[in-house]
Design a protein around this motif. Sequence first.
Motif, PDB file in Angstrom:
ATOM      1  N   THR A  52      -4.079  10.487   2.839  1.00  0.00           N
ATOM      2  CA  THR A  52      -5.254   9.662   3.109  1.00  0.00           C
ATOM      3  C   THR A  52      -5.658   8.909   2.042  1.00  0.00           C
ATOM      4  O   THR A  52      -5.966   7.656   2.262  1.00  0.00           O
ATOM      5  N   ASP A  53      -5.441   9.250   0.697  1.00  0.00           N
ATOM      6  CA  ASP A  53      -5.755   8.361  -0.103  1.00  0.00           C
ATOM      7  C   ASP A  53      -4.694   7.055  -0.300  1.00  0.00           C
ATOM      8  O   ASP A  53      -5.161   6.014  -0.680  1.00  0.00           O
ATOM      9  N   LYS A  54      -3.513   7.157   0.112  1.00  0.00           N
ATOM     10  CA  LYS A  54      -2.590   6.210   0.572  1.00  0.00           C
ATOM     11  C   LYS A  54      -3.349   5.196   1.230  1.00  0.00           C
ATOM     12  O   LYS A  54      -3.080   3.891   1.282  1.00  0.00           O
ATOM     13  N   ILE A  55      -3.746   5.812   2.394  1.00  0.00           N
ATOM     14  CA  ILE A  55      -4.270   4.647   3.438  1.00  0.00           C
ATOM     15  C   ILE A  55      -5.345   3.748   3.018  1.00  0.00           C
ATOM     16  O   ILE A  55      -5.363   2.932   3.450  1.00  0.00           O
ATOM     17  N   ILE A  56      -6.212   4.922   2.401  1.00  0.00           N
ATOM     18  CA  ILE A  56      -7.592   4.218   1.862  1.00  0.00           C
ATOM     19  C   ILE A  56      -7.011   3.056   0.839  1.00  0.00           C
ATOM     20  O   ILE A  56      -7.646   1.895   0.880  1.00  0.00           O
ATOM     21  N   HIS A  57      -6.450   3.542  -0.197  1.00  0.00           N
ATOM     22  CA  HIS A  57      -5.757   2.208  -1.079  1.00  0.00           C
ATOM     23  C   HIS A  57      -5.414   1.241  -0.436  1.00  0.00           C
ATOM     24  O   HIS A  57      -5.627  -0.132  -0.676  1.00  0.00           O
ATOM     25  N   ALA A  58      -4.565   1.119   0.703  1.00  0.00           N
ATOM     26  CA  ALA A  58      -3.963   0.298   1.278  1.00  0.00           C
ATOM     27  C   ALA A  58      -4.989  -0.608   1.957  1.00  0.00           C
ATOM     28  O   ALA A  58      -5.070  -2.019   1.859  1.00  0.00           O
ATOM     29  N   GLU A 103       4.828  -1.936  -1.167  1.00  0.00           N
ATOM     30  CA  GLU A 103       4.303  -1.913  -2.386  1.00  0.00           C
ATOM     31  C   GLU A 103       5.557  -1.722  -3.337  1.00  0.00           C
ATOM     32  O   GLU A 103       5.247  -2.609  -4.105  1.00  0.00           O
ATOM     33  N   HIS A 104       6.658  -1.400  -3.145  1.00  0.00           N
ATOM     34  CA  HIS A 104       7.987  -1.602  -3.882  1.00  0.00           C
ATOM     35  C   HIS A 104       8.835  -2.744  -3.559  1.00  0.00           C
ATOM     36  O   HIS A 104       9.894  -3.000  -4.306  1.00  0.00           O
TER      37      HIS A 104
END
Length: 338
Positions: A52-58, A103-104
């Motif tokens: 969830t944190d990854k999706i929010i960050h994106a 991201e990479h």
Amino acid sequence: MSDSQNKNASLTNKSSSTKSLEKAQKNPISSKTKVKKSKTKKQVVDIYQMVTDKIIHALDNGVKPWACPWDRTQEFGQLPLNFKTKNHYSGINILLLWSETVEHGYSSPYWLTFNQAKEMGGNVIKGNKSTQLVFYKPWERENPEGETEIIPMLKPFNVFNLDQIEGIEKPVIKPSLELVNEFGFIDNVDAENIINGTGITIHHSGNKAFYRPSTDEITMPPKALFHHSDNYYSTILHEISHATGHQKRLDRSMAGRFGSSDYAFEELIAELGSAFSCAELGIFGNGETQHACYIASWLKKLNEDKKFIFKAAASAAKAHRWIFKVEDQNDKEVKKVA
């Protein structure tokens, strides 16, 4: 204390120790076992939160993690896949791998676990970090009616992009000249076959694209109004993803008015379903631009519910499988009677 009293006290202590040992043998659940269970439960919660944190960050950075990162002119399939098994990843794992690719800056759609890389004669380049994915492991339990239920338990595993691995010959990715030279609207035969295979009624008129649940029909602007054929196909696959929710198909809840959280959730399912379908067909369309209120609703729900994106991705994966007529193996053994 006399010698006889010492002797009696010693016998009493031995008797108590023997009783304690017998009790422990009958009830072998220790405090260590309880701690282990607690740690396992916490780990599952952390997995949901990590994704969830990854999706929010994106989304906070203006990037839709379900937008396929590959150049449409490349000849390889656009869904990420395991280099050893050649199986495509699915559901939430597609979003995680696409997000990591952006991201990479990875150039390869192929991934391997650490052990798979070793088995193929390669090794992970020093200093590279893995990407954590998830899978559901069946867990059986008996319900109050005496039936055995199969509950999916979330488990993590790690993979590396082929760009992070040395010692393995990488496939040469070449641009498809046919795609590079395409301009304007060109019929995509594979996409047309998939669309026609759904059997859903589609009308071409006006300048808006929408699905009407009450009549179970899709309305699309004429093909000539689209600047590129990929934009047409990504848009129609978005509407078809909506249509999979009809009660005679996957029977999803289609309630909610424009701007509501329920409506935004259905829009997210259609977004993901279209992205998965486009990737499988090698389509790199831009589709319809989502309203700002959807993004706001998604961020709100993501912050409130760490399982929100998992629910949407699971529904989108079912829509994708329905569109491509792939049997859903996960639904076969959701519940079995003992």
